[in-house]
Design a protein around this motif. Structure first.
Motif, PDB file in Angstrom:
ATOM      1  N   VAL A  30      10.385  13.161 -13.046  1.00 37.05           N
ATOM      2  CA  VAL A  30      10.962  13.931 -12.179  1.00 37.05           C
ATOM      3  C   VAL A  30      11.583  15.431 -12.765  1.00 37.05           C
ATOM      4  N   GLY A  31      11.848  15.366 -14.051  1.00 35.21           N
ATOM      5  CA  GLY A  31      12.240  16.777 -14.788  1.00 35.21           C
ATOM      6  C   GLY A  31      10.969  17.721 -14.804  1.00 35.21           C
ATOM      7  N   THR A  32       9.782  17.178 -14.803  1.00 32.97           N
ATOM      8  CA  THR A  32       8.517  17.964 -14.723  1.00 32.97           C
ATOM      9  C   THR A  32       8.306  18.702 -13.345  1.00 32.97           C
ATOM     10  N   LEU A  33       8.435  17.710 -12.436  1.00 33.03           N
ATOM     11  CA  LEU A  33       8.309  18.211 -11.175  1.00 33.03           C
ATOM     12  C   LEU A  33       9.299  19.078 -10.379  1.00 33.03           C
ATOM     13  N   LEU A  34      10.559  19.023 -11.019  1.00 33.10           N
ATOM     14  CA  LEU A  34      11.688  19.769 -10.626  1.00 33.10           C
ATOM     15  C   LEU A  34      11.507  21.137 -11.285  1.00 33.10           C
ATOM     16  N   ALA A  35      11.255  21.035 -12.521  1.00 35.30           N
ATOM     17  CA  ALA A  35      11.012  22.400 -13.122  1.00 35.30           C
ATOM     18  C   ALA A  35      10.062  23.157 -12.706  1.00 35.30           C
ATOM     19  N   ARG A  36       8.930  22.400 -12.018  1.00 35.78           N
ATOM     20  CA  ARG A  36       7.565  23.137 -11.501  1.00 35.78           C
ATOM     21  C   ARG A  36       8.158  23.701 -10.173  1.00 35.78           C
ATOM     22  N   ALA A  37       8.725  22.841  -9.491  1.00 36.56           N
ATOM     23  CA  ALA A  37       9.391  23.399  -7.894  1.00 36.56           C
ATOM     24  C   ALA A  37      10.264  24.500  -8.201  1.00 36.56           C
ATOM     25  N   ALA A  94      12.938   8.770  -4.013  1.00 37.14           N
ATOM     26  CA  ALA A  94      12.597   9.208  -2.729  1.00 37.14           C
ATOM     27  C   ALA A  94      11.265   9.910  -2.682  1.00 37.14           C
ATOM     28  N   VAL A  95      10.763  10.320  -3.824  1.00 37.60           N
ATOM     29  CA  VAL A  95       9.303  11.135  -3.684  1.00 37.60           C
ATOM     30  C   VAL A  95       8.161  10.450  -4.280  1.00 37.60           C
ATOM     31  N   GLY A  96       8.665   8.950  -4.761  1.00 31.82           N
ATOM     32  CA  GLY A  96       7.579   7.842  -5.156  1.00 31.82           C
ATOM     33  C   GLY A  96       7.085   8.059  -6.432  1.00 31.82           C
ATOM     34  N   VAL A  97       7.729   8.732  -7.439  1.00 29.49           N
ATOM     35  CA  VAL A  97       7.118   9.011  -8.756  1.00 29.49           C
ATOM     36  C   VAL A  97       7.994   8.062  -9.837  1.00 29.49           C
ATOM     37  N   ALA A  98       7.571   8.104 -10.818  1.00 29.09           N
ATOM     38  CA  ALA A  98       8.499   7.460 -12.206  1.00 29.09           C
ATOM     39  C   ALA A  98       9.616   8.390 -12.278  1.00 29.09           C
ATOM     40  N   PRO A  99      10.748   7.874 -12.705  1.00 31.40           N
ATOM     41  CA  PRO A  99      11.805   8.830 -13.167  1.00 31.40           C
ATOM     42  C   PRO A  99      11.552   9.706 -14.259  1.00 31.40           C
ATOM     43  N   GLY A 139       0.988  -1.115   0.029  1.00 32.94           N
ATOM     44  CA  GLY A 139      -0.005   0.011   0.063  1.00 32.94           C
ATOM     45  C   GLY A 139       0.868   1.197  -0.083  1.00 32.94           C
ATOM     46  N   GLU A 140       1.857   1.042   0.748  1.00 27.87           N
ATOM     47  CA  GLU A 140       2.877   2.467   0.758  1.00 27.87           C
ATOM     48  C   GLU A 140       4.196   2.002   0.601  1.00 27.87           C
ATOM     49  N   GLU A 141       4.830   2.907  -0.279  1.00 29.35           N
ATOM     50  CA  GLU A 141       6.272   2.496  -0.184  1.00 29.35           C
ATOM     51  C   GLU A 141       7.085   2.975   0.714  1.00 29.35           C
ATOM     52  N   LEU A 142       8.192   2.511   1.182  1.00 24.08           N
ATOM     53  CA  LEU A 142       8.891   2.712   2.289  1.00 24.08           C
ATOM     54  C   LEU A 142       9.656   4.175   2.051  1.00 24.08           C
ATOM     55  N   LEU A 143      10.444   4.144   0.931  1.00 23.22           N
ATOM     56  CA  LEU A 143      11.301   5.282   0.775  1.00 23.22           C
ATOM     57  C   LEU A 143      10.446   6.827   0.604  1.00 23.22           C
ATOM     58  N   PRO A 144       9.458   6.840  -0.120  1.00 20.43           N
ATOM     59  CA  PRO A 144       8.997   7.924  -0.244  1.00 20.43           C
ATOM     60  C   PRO A 144       8.419   8.321   1.317  1.00 20.43           C
ATOM     61  N   TRP A 145       8.055   7.308   1.878  1.00 22.47           N
ATOM     62  CA  TRP A 145       7.318   7.601   3.250  1.00 22.47           C
ATOM     63  C   TRP A 145       8.541   8.182   4.103  1.00 22.47           C
ATOM     64  N   LEU A 146       9.785   7.545   4.157  1.00 24.02           N
ATOM     65  CA  LEU A 146      10.760   7.934   5.027  1.00 24.02           C
ATOM     66  C   LEU A 146      11.480   9.351   4.705  1.00 24.02           C
ATOM     67  N   TYR A 147      11.329   9.801   3.190  1.00 23.08           N
ATOM     68  CA  TYR A 147      11.758  11.006   2.872  1.00 23.08           C
ATOM     69  C   TYR A 147      10.810  11.956   3.392  1.00 23.08           C
ATOM     70  N   ARG A 148       9.430  11.806   3.227  1.00 23.17           N
ATOM     71  CA  ARG A 148       8.498  12.681   3.605  1.00 23.17           C
ATOM     72  C   ARG A 148       8.440  12.979   5.043  1.00 23.17           C
ATOM     73  N   VAL A 149       8.428  11.927   5.941  1.00 25.53           N
ATOM     74  CA  VAL A 149       8.438  11.941   7.208  1.00 25.53           C
ATOM     75  C   VAL A 149       9.781  13.030   7.589  1.00 25.53           C
ATOM     76  N   ALA A 150      11.032  12.775   7.145  1.00 25.59           N
ATOM     77  CA  ALA A 150      12.089  13.522   7.281  1.00 25.59           C
ATOM     78  C   ALA A 150      11.917  14.903   6.937  1.00 25.59           C
ATOM     79  N   THR A 151      11.256  15.032   5.632  1.00 27.51           N
ATOM     80  CA  THR A 151      11.360  16.479   5.389  1.00 27.51           C
ATOM     81  C   THR A 151      10.124  17.204   6.008  1.00 27.51           C
ATOM     82  N   ASN A 152       9.203  16.621   6.352  1.00 28.14           N
ATOM     83  CA  ASN A 152       8.324  17.414   7.500  1.00 28.14           C
ATOM     84  C   ASN A 152       9.079  17.581   8.880  1.00 28.14           C
ATOM     85  N   ALA A 153       9.768  16.685   9.262  1.00 28.97           N
ATOM     86  CA  ALA A 153      10.278  16.955  10.512  1.00 28.97           C
ATOM     87  C   ALA A 153      11.436  18.218  10.471  1.00 28.97           C
TER      88      ALA A 153
END
Lengths: 194, 205
Positions: free
Chosen positions: A171-178, A163-168, A75-89
């Motif tokens: 990433v370019g699109t998300l990065l450009a938007r960010a 880390a984000v839990g998306v397809a590679p 149901g939930e990928e470990l890595l995105p979860w890990l990075y999300r929790v870390a970022t929020n903290a």
């Protein structure tokens, strides 16, 4: 020789190596820790500007992961979860820090008034710039902040994707938007003084 | 030919994260499409600006030491790939046991192809690779001293640790993990481990 090596490289897709000592309880965690703890700490250190605090937060997050235990949770990928929790903290810590930072800035201004050297002035300006960058990061969506931080730490797109839990490929699109969002907010707050 | 690219692709192009084929297509396209070229310039300018600002955060950080690289990466892939892991382990264990019997003679015996490996292999073989079974295979890297080294593909193949093409890098011999398994690791320019081979295992075609 290197050419031979490169031609001889096979895709890891069908392979999987196992860590020495696989099969012992907790070894999945060792692997995860080895691979991601340094990266999480580096990301948090940039975010908070305080390496020891970054290590503290990261240790806390990994502690949570180890308690969470179950890995193969479809149901939930470990890595995105890990990075999300870390970022929020990290973002939480940043907010908690901001009061302390203001005090420090006031102290810095005091130093400046009482006759400061060129160096002190420069370092104050650098500090101010850092504070601005952090405050814009803080205002972004956590995922955007996370992407920018990890990218700035030199992570490749594949690592960002994990880390984000998306397809590679996205990433370019998300990065450009960010980046666009970061620039927009930075200019909105601080004008064109970039 | 008009084939405009999305911002995300142009951003990935900037970071050299597109496939070689796409990189070529984008390069060709940018040379003839002013619209995309302008957009690319804008994206690249912004990326430089933002990365410069974020770089300001890095000034106080000590440079992290290069860590010993472990053969474990891409944890996520494993989680869903129990069967593949088991198959891989089975093959590795087979090779290692062969190796133990014939440490020097490296007959080019065809090993089972990975694609054909039994995907239903039981994970019960997992312990085979741990600790004792993995113990030393101290075969020299180039044991065939009598033979004039002509250009040929290496017997010990490297396994790529990710899907990106490897353009250049250095090969470092090191030992991995508590059991000090000897291995060659290819590092890219950015210091990431890109490919690995355990020394002493044989070619898997």
């Amino acid at each position: 020789v290197l050419e031979d090596v490169i031609r001889g490289v096979q895709s890891a897709g069908e392979f999987a190596l196992t860590p020495a000592g696989a099969g012992r309880a907790g070894s999945w965690f060792d692997g995860l820790f080895r691979d991601h703890y340094p990266r999480v700490v580096a990301m948090l250190a940039r975010l908070t500007g305080d390496r020891s605090q970054a290590e503290e937060i990261a240790a806390d997050v990994f502690c949570k992961v180890s308690r969470r235990g179950v890995v193969a949770d479809p149901g939930e990928e470990l890595l995105p979860w890990l990075y999300r929790v870390a970022t929020n903290a990290g973002l939480d810590a940043l907010r908690a820090n901001s009061r302390r930072r203001r005090r420090e800035e006031e102290a810095g201004a005091e130093t400046l008034r009482t006759g400061a050297s060129e160096d002190a002035l420069r370092s104050l300006m650098r500090e101010e710039r850092r504070a601005r960058v952090r405050s814009v990061l803080e205002s972004l969506k956590p995922r955007d902040a996370q992407l920018l931080l990890l990218r700035s730490n030199g992570s490749a797109y594949r690592e960002l994707a994990d880390a984000v839990g998306v397809a590679p490929a996205s990433v370019g699109t998300l990065l450009a938007r960010a980046e666009a969002e970061f620039e927009r907010r930075f200019r909105a707050r601080y004008g064109d003084d970039l | 030919m008009k084939e405009c690219w999305r911002d995300g692709d142009l951003r990935a192009f900037l970071d050299r994260e597109l496939s070689p084929a796409d990189t070529e297509r984008v390069t060709a396209h940018l040379a003839e499409c002013h619209e995309c070229e302008a957009r690319y310039d804008e994206i690249a300018g912004r990326a430089g600006l933002v990365s410069g600002l974020l770089e300001a955060l890095a000034e106080l950080e000590p440079v992290a030491p290069l860590r010993r690289v472990q053969p474990v990466r891409q944890w996520r892939r494993w989680a869903g790939a129990g069967a593949a892991i088991a198959a891989g382990i089975a093959i590795a264990a087979l090779l290692l046991s062969k190796q133990a019997e014939t440490p020097i003679v490296q007959a080019p015996s065809p090993s089972p192809s990975v694609a054909e490996a039994p995907a239903t292999q039981s994970p019960a073989v997992t312990p085979a690779l741990s600790a004792s079974a993995m113990k030393p295979v101290p075969a020299p890297a180039r044991p065939r001293l009598g033979v004039k080294p002509r250009r040929q593909l290496p017997r010990d193949v490297f396994l790529a640790l990710d899907d990106e093409p490897i353009e250049t890098g250095i090969v470092v011999r090191m030992t991995l993990g508590e059991d000090e398994i000897p291995a060659d690791v290819v590092f890219g320019k950015d210091g990431r481990a890109r490919a690995i081979r355990l020394i002493g295992t044989q070619t898997i075609h």
